[in-house]
Design an enzyme around this catalytic site. Sequence first.
Site, PDB file in Angstrom:
ATOM      1  N   GLU A 127      47.874  31.135  47.540  1.00  0.00           N
ATOM      2  CA  GLU A 127      48.569  29.509  46.766  1.00  0.00           C
ATOM      3  C   GLU A 127      48.134  28.579  47.565  1.00  0.00           C
ATOM      4  O   GLU A 127      47.629  28.588  49.224  1.00  0.00           O
ATOM      5  CB  GLU A 127      50.259  29.517  46.377  1.00  0.00           C
ATOM      6  CG  GLU A 127      50.447  30.352  45.735  1.00  0.00           C
ATOM      7  CD  GLU A 127      49.319  29.777  44.309  1.00  0.00           C
ATOM      8  OE1 GLU A 127      48.425  29.702  43.588  1.00  0.00           O
ATOM      9  OE2 GLU A 127      50.392  30.859  42.904  1.00  0.00           O
TER      10      GLU A 127
ATOM     11  N   HIS B 186      43.486  28.970  43.292  1.00  0.00           N
ATOM     12  CA  HIS B 186      43.906  29.814  44.559  1.00  0.00           C
ATOM     13  C   HIS B 186      42.765  30.947  43.454  1.00  0.00           C
ATOM     14  O   HIS B 186      41.635  31.008  42.996  1.00  0.00           O
ATOM     15  CB  HIS B 186      45.589  30.236  44.460  1.00  0.00           C
ATOM     16  CG  HIS B 186      45.652  30.812  42.589  1.00  0.00           C
ATOM     17  ND1 HIS B 186      46.729  31.247  41.699  1.00  0.00           N
ATOM     18  CD2 HIS B 186      44.333  31.402  41.555  1.00  0.00           C
ATOM     19  CE1 HIS B 186      46.426  31.420  40.951  1.00  0.00           C
ATOM     20  NE2 HIS B 186      45.086  31.886  40.617  1.00  0.00           N
TER      21      HIS B 186
ATOM     22  N   ASP C  39      46.072  42.198  43.232  1.00  0.00           N
ATOM     23  CA  ASP C  39      47.481  40.916  43.405  1.00  0.00           C
ATOM     24  C   ASP C  39      48.049  42.043  42.361  1.00  0.00           C
ATOM     25  O   ASP C  39      48.157  41.986  41.229  1.00  0.00           O
ATOM     26  CB  ASP C  39      47.497  39.736  43.321  1.00  0.00           C
ATOM     27  CG  ASP C  39      46.444  38.756  41.972  1.00  0.00           C
ATOM     28  OD1 ASP C  39      46.194  39.673  41.335  1.00  0.00           O
ATOM     29  OD2 ASP C  39      45.874  37.924  42.384  1.00  0.00           O
TER      30      ASP C  39
ATOM     31  N   ASN D 220      44.588  25.372  40.069  1.00  0.00           N
ATOM     32  CA  ASN D 220      44.968  24.826  42.129  1.00  0.00           C
ATOM     33  C   ASN D 220      44.100  25.719  42.738  1.00  0.00           C
ATOM     34  O   ASN D 220      44.299  24.894  44.068  1.00  0.00           O
ATOM     35  CB  ASN D 220      46.238  24.981  42.096  1.00  0.00           C
ATOM     36  CG  ASN D 220      46.637  26.753  42.596  1.00  0.00           C
ATOM     37  OD1 ASN D 220      45.454  28.225  42.307  1.00  0.00           O
ATOM     38  ND2 ASN D 220      47.870  27.200  42.187  1.00  0.00           N
TER      39      ASN D 220
END
Length: 246
Positions: free
Chosen positions: A145, A140, A69, A138
């Site tokens: 996300e 991810h 990414d 979170n």
Amino acid sequence: MVPKISIYPDYNTMSSAAADRVIALLSKKPNAVICLPSGSTPLGMFRALAAANQKGLVDFSQCVYIGLDEWIGMGADDDGSCRDLLDKDFLKPIGFRENQIVFFDGKAMDPEAECVRVNKIVESLGGLDLIVLGIGMNGHLALNEPGTPWDTYAHISELDALTAEVGQKYFQKPTTLTKGITVGIRHILESKTAILIGAGAAKAPVIARALAFPVTSEFPATVLQNHLNAEFILDAEAGKELNQNA
Ligand code: PGA
């Protein structure tokens, strides 16, 4: 399939174990397609891989590296970008040639076309042999996300406030992070092997949730419960909330 869980006493042993998985793959399949993350967690794995490379215990010369990414708006010249960190920590120390590297250009004029470019290359290579992932606070995976649909290949993601905040650790000065460009959940699910690496007590609750929560796109790491060949490689701190007797 329930992911395999391997817990090591400390960060160094965890990192060596993760490096060993990469080395074992390349000894079996020298031209493997490998997708490894940037971030804090893989640093020890990269050190172990560089040491093994120095000793001639692994040969990266035929493999293809796919970048996991990147932050939109950033490229290799930006301090703290994913490409910058990967260059410094892994690709340059190992001596990857540019024609072995496929990396999202976060500065591409047409980010959607950039996703298509990477998707086509991954597809033409027959998919990812190995993907190594960190986990975000979170839940991810890469920059997928919470809420990311599971039928996505590479795409542009709107970053969660938590990701933008935690991401500051990679930069010397405050940096606005709003979007990412990332391999998709389908790349992860279709990879032949997926390894999640986790280190430190701060990751313990999210790692426990990844394995205990019902599979939900609201917590992307739960998708690994659906992977046919996934392994969690953790240090003791990151694994401390897992009930090994369960
Ligand atoms: P980290 O990043 O290894 O720097 O903790 C993991 C992630 O956000 O995926």
